[in-house]
Structure formats: structure tokens, C-alpha cells
Design an enzyme around this catalytic site. Structure first.
Site, mmCIF file in Angstrom:
data_model
loop_
_atom_site.group_PDB
_atom_site.id
_atom_site.type_symbol
_atom_site.label_atom_id
_atom_site.label_comp_id
_atom_site.label_asym_id
_atom_site.label_seq_id
_atom_site.Cartn_x
_atom_site.Cartn_y
_atom_site.Cartn_z
ATOM 1 N N CYS A 43 -24.775 -79.133 -2.455
ATOM 2 C CA CYS A 43 -24.956 -77.768 -1.864
ATOM 3 C C CYS A 43 -24.712 -77.632 -0.309
ATOM 4 C CB CYS A 43 -26.028 -77.232 -2.135
ATOM 5 S SG CYS A 43 -27.498 -78.012 -1.458
ATOM 6 N N CYS B 285 -27.697 -72.412 -8.313
ATOM 7 C CA CYS B 285 -27.712 -70.735 -8.672
ATOM 8 C C CYS B 285 -26.781 -70.259 -9.943
ATOM 9 C CB CYS B 285 -26.729 -70.374 -7.251
ATOM 10 S SG CYS B 285 -27.765 -70.634 -5.818
ATOM 11 N N CYS C 10 -21.032 -69.877 1.409
ATOM 12 C CA CYS C 10 -22.122 -69.109 0.495
ATOM 13 C C CYS C 10 -23.160 -69.951 0.561
ATOM 14 C CB CYS C 10 -21.434 -68.950 -0.905
ATOM 15 S SG CYS C 10 -22.888 -68.131 -1.560
ATOM 16 N N CYS C 11 -22.977 -71.561 0.261
ATOM 17 C CA CYS C 11 -24.301 -72.438 0.215
ATOM 18 C C CYS C 11 -24.940 -72.279 1.952
ATOM 19 C CB CYS C 11 -23.797 -73.890 -0.071
ATOM 20 S SG CYS C 11 -23.745 -74.095 -1.923
ATOM 21 N N CYS D 293 -23.010 -70.784 -10.166
ATOM 22 C CA CYS D 293 -22.251 -72.055 -9.878
ATOM 23 C C CYS D 293 -22.955 -73.171 -10.806
ATOM 24 C CB CYS D 293 -22.528 -72.742 -8.562
ATOM 25 S SG CYS D 293 -21.971 -71.388 -7.375
#
Ligand code: SF4
Length: 299
Positions: A271, A245, A164-165, A248
Site C-alpha cells: 500500500c 480495502c 489513492c493509497c 483492491c
């Protein structure tokens, strides 16, 4: 070609708050007397080895300098028109951005809008940029097609946070930085064990990275904020001491590491923009059982 003989900042062994910490806290300075790279008048930025040599030379010359001096050297002397600030507009971002605004308010400032930020962060980004007079703010992020292909149900943060990162942060930043030779971050040594030896200047294969506040302590940051009456991120008062985010980031208890609320419960601590995570190419349905996707939705 980058001429480094323009740099006039000489290392100082005494520190005020403006200048950074006491010498015994400068434990990660990699440009010391044993540094095999001698001074050089002209170093190319065209290859990773040359970038690393340039970073070492800058570290030797400016690794102990005031943050404002480091920024002025980067923005006006060594990388004019080819350096950007990367900011999360998080809990401590106002300090670096205020310093940048005093050097050149038109310096490009890159904000990676992952699509998963707290609304308060987006509002703070706009208010702080206006307050400081920053005119070079650019919001970057994944495009709609990438989000649809790789994280259509917004669950990837749960079952594949590195992936995702990688596609929401790392890839957009890589694209945005392609036009620059160097970038500036607000990272500091005190923030995490993984940053204990952070130098002011470092390099990877593509860029010189500049961390003007690497030497600063939490007290230095707090004092600068107070001295300049910088507006705080609205979530700090609610217990968020390091803000990324929304999925997280969690509140931090008194006495906890400020970054303990990031990816809580996971081994993940960064990240990935500083260590180049591999960019995912597959959609969730191609690699995951339905149960994993369901768990992500519920998370
Ligand atoms: S911090 Fe979380 S939501 Fe943001 S890009 Fe990384 S994994 Fe995704």
C-alpha cells in the site's frame, strides 16, 4: 534520548513456535557479526542515521528474541509512551494484537480507515478490540475535504491506486505517527517475496519500525490462533487470505500466495506505508480524460 542499555534480551539460537523459526529461516537478519555498528549505551532518535543505528543495535540484541520479549522491550523499555501499533485488522491481525494486549492493553493501536474497507472489517475491528480489551484503539483516515478534492467519485483506486493509497493511507498514518518515535507492524517474511529479508527492527528517517512476527511462519501463526482461540476475520472463511480495502482485495485460490488477491492484475504489491508514496494534490478532472474517470466508476 533513548537508552538501549536497558535491553536485556539476548539472542537465542534455538526456536520454539513462540520464539520464531529455525535459524536457517532467519535470512534477513541484518545485524550479524559483520555489522559495523558496535554496541552503544545511548543513541539519539533525533535523526534518521541515529534511528537506523538504534534499529541495528536492537536487531542485534533482540532480533532472535520471542515476540513477546520484543514487544515488552519496545513498549516498556525503549519507547515507553512513544510507540504505537499499526493494524489493518485483517486476516492475521489478531495474533499481534493479542500479544500486545498481554504486554499493555492500553498501547495505542492505529487503524487507518480509508473509507473503502469492507463493512466486515470495521465490525471485526470493534469486536476484536473489545474481545482483547484493547483500550488504545484510534481510527484515523483522510478527512472529508481531502476525499472531496482527490477522489469524490471513489474511482481513484482504479486509475491511480498508488495515489489513492497515498492520500487515504500514507498521509493519515504519517500525521498520526508524528507523535511517536516507533511503530509496530504485523508483517512477516513468509507473506510475500518483497518481505523475504524483513528484519525484526528497521528504521526510516522518522521512526524505528518493529516487526515482532517477522520470523514466524504461516504454521506459527495458525498454531497461535488455535492455542489462544482468537476470533477470525469473517472474510477468511470466504477465501480472503489477505484483506485490505474492498476495491483492491479479491479471493485467493488454493495454493496461491496469500497476498495474490491484493491489487490483483497490477504490479502493485504494497500500500505504500512502508515506502512513502508521493501524496497526490490534483483532483481527477485536472489530470484525467473523462474516459478514465468513467472506467473508474464502472470498476
Ligand atoms: S487499497 Fe485500494 S481503495 Fe484502499 S487506499 Fe489503496 S488503492 Fe485506495
Amino acid at each position: 534520548m533513548v537508552s538501549i542499555d536497558k535491553l536485556s534480551g539476548s539472542p537465542s539460537r534455538s526456536f520454539s513456535r513462540e520464539g520464531g523459526p529455525a535459524e536457517d529461516r532467519v535470512i534477513g537478519n541484518r545485524a550479524d557479526a559483520s555489522d559495523p555498528t558496535g554496541p552503544s549505551d545511548h543513541l539519539s532518535c533525533e535523526a534518521g542515521d541515529d534511528r537506523r543505528a538504534l534499529a541495528l543495535d536492537l536487531q542485534r540484541r533482540l532480533g532472535y528474541a520471542l515476540p513477546a520479549r520484543v514487544l515488552a522491550a519496545a513498549v516498556h523499555e525503549t519507547f515507553p509512551g512513544r510507540v504505537a501499533v499499526v493494524s489493518s485488522f485483517g486476516a492475521e491481525s489478531a495474533v499481534l494484537l493479542h500479544l500486545v494486549a498481554t504486554i499493555d492493553a492500553a498501547t495505542p493501536v492505529l487503524f487507518v480507515d480509508t473509507g473503502r474497507h469492507f463493512p466486515e472489517t470495521l465490525d471485526y475491528r470493534d469486536r476484536l478490540a473489545t474481545h482483547l480489551g484493547l483500550t488504545g484503539l484510534r481510527s484515523i483516515g483522510p478527512d472529508a475535504a481531502e476525499v472531496a478534492a482527490l477522489d469524490a467519485d471513489a474511482s481513484r483506486a482504479v486509475w491511480d491506486p498508488d495515489g489513492c493509497c497515498a492520500f487515504r493511507k500514507v498521509a493519515p498514518l504519517q500525521r498520526a505517527l508524528a507523535g511517536f518515535d516507533a511503530w509496530i507492524s504485523g508483517r512477516k517474511r513468509f507473506q510475500a517475496d518483497t518481505r523475504f529479508d524483513l528484519p525484526v527492527f528497521e528504521a526510516d528517517d522518522d521512526h524505528v519500525k518493529i516487526n515482532p512476527l517477522a520470523n514466524w511462519s504461516a504454521d506459527d501463526v495458525a498454531a497461535y490462533v488455535a492455542d489462544h482461540r482468537l476470533p477470525p476475520h469473517p472474510l477468511v472463511d470466504r477465501g480472503y487470505l489477505s484483506i485490505g480495502c474492498a476495491p483492491c482485495t479479491s479471493r485467493v485460490a488454493v495454493g496461491e500466495d496469500p497476498r495474490a488477491g491484493r491489487w490483483r492484475g497490477l504490479a502493485k504489491t504494497e500500500c505504500g506505508i512502508h515506502r512513502r508514496l508521493p501524496i497526490p494534490t490534483e483532483a481527477p478532472s485536472a489530470s484525467l480524460p473523462p474516459s478514465a474517470v468513467r472506467a473508474g466508476r464502472e470498476g
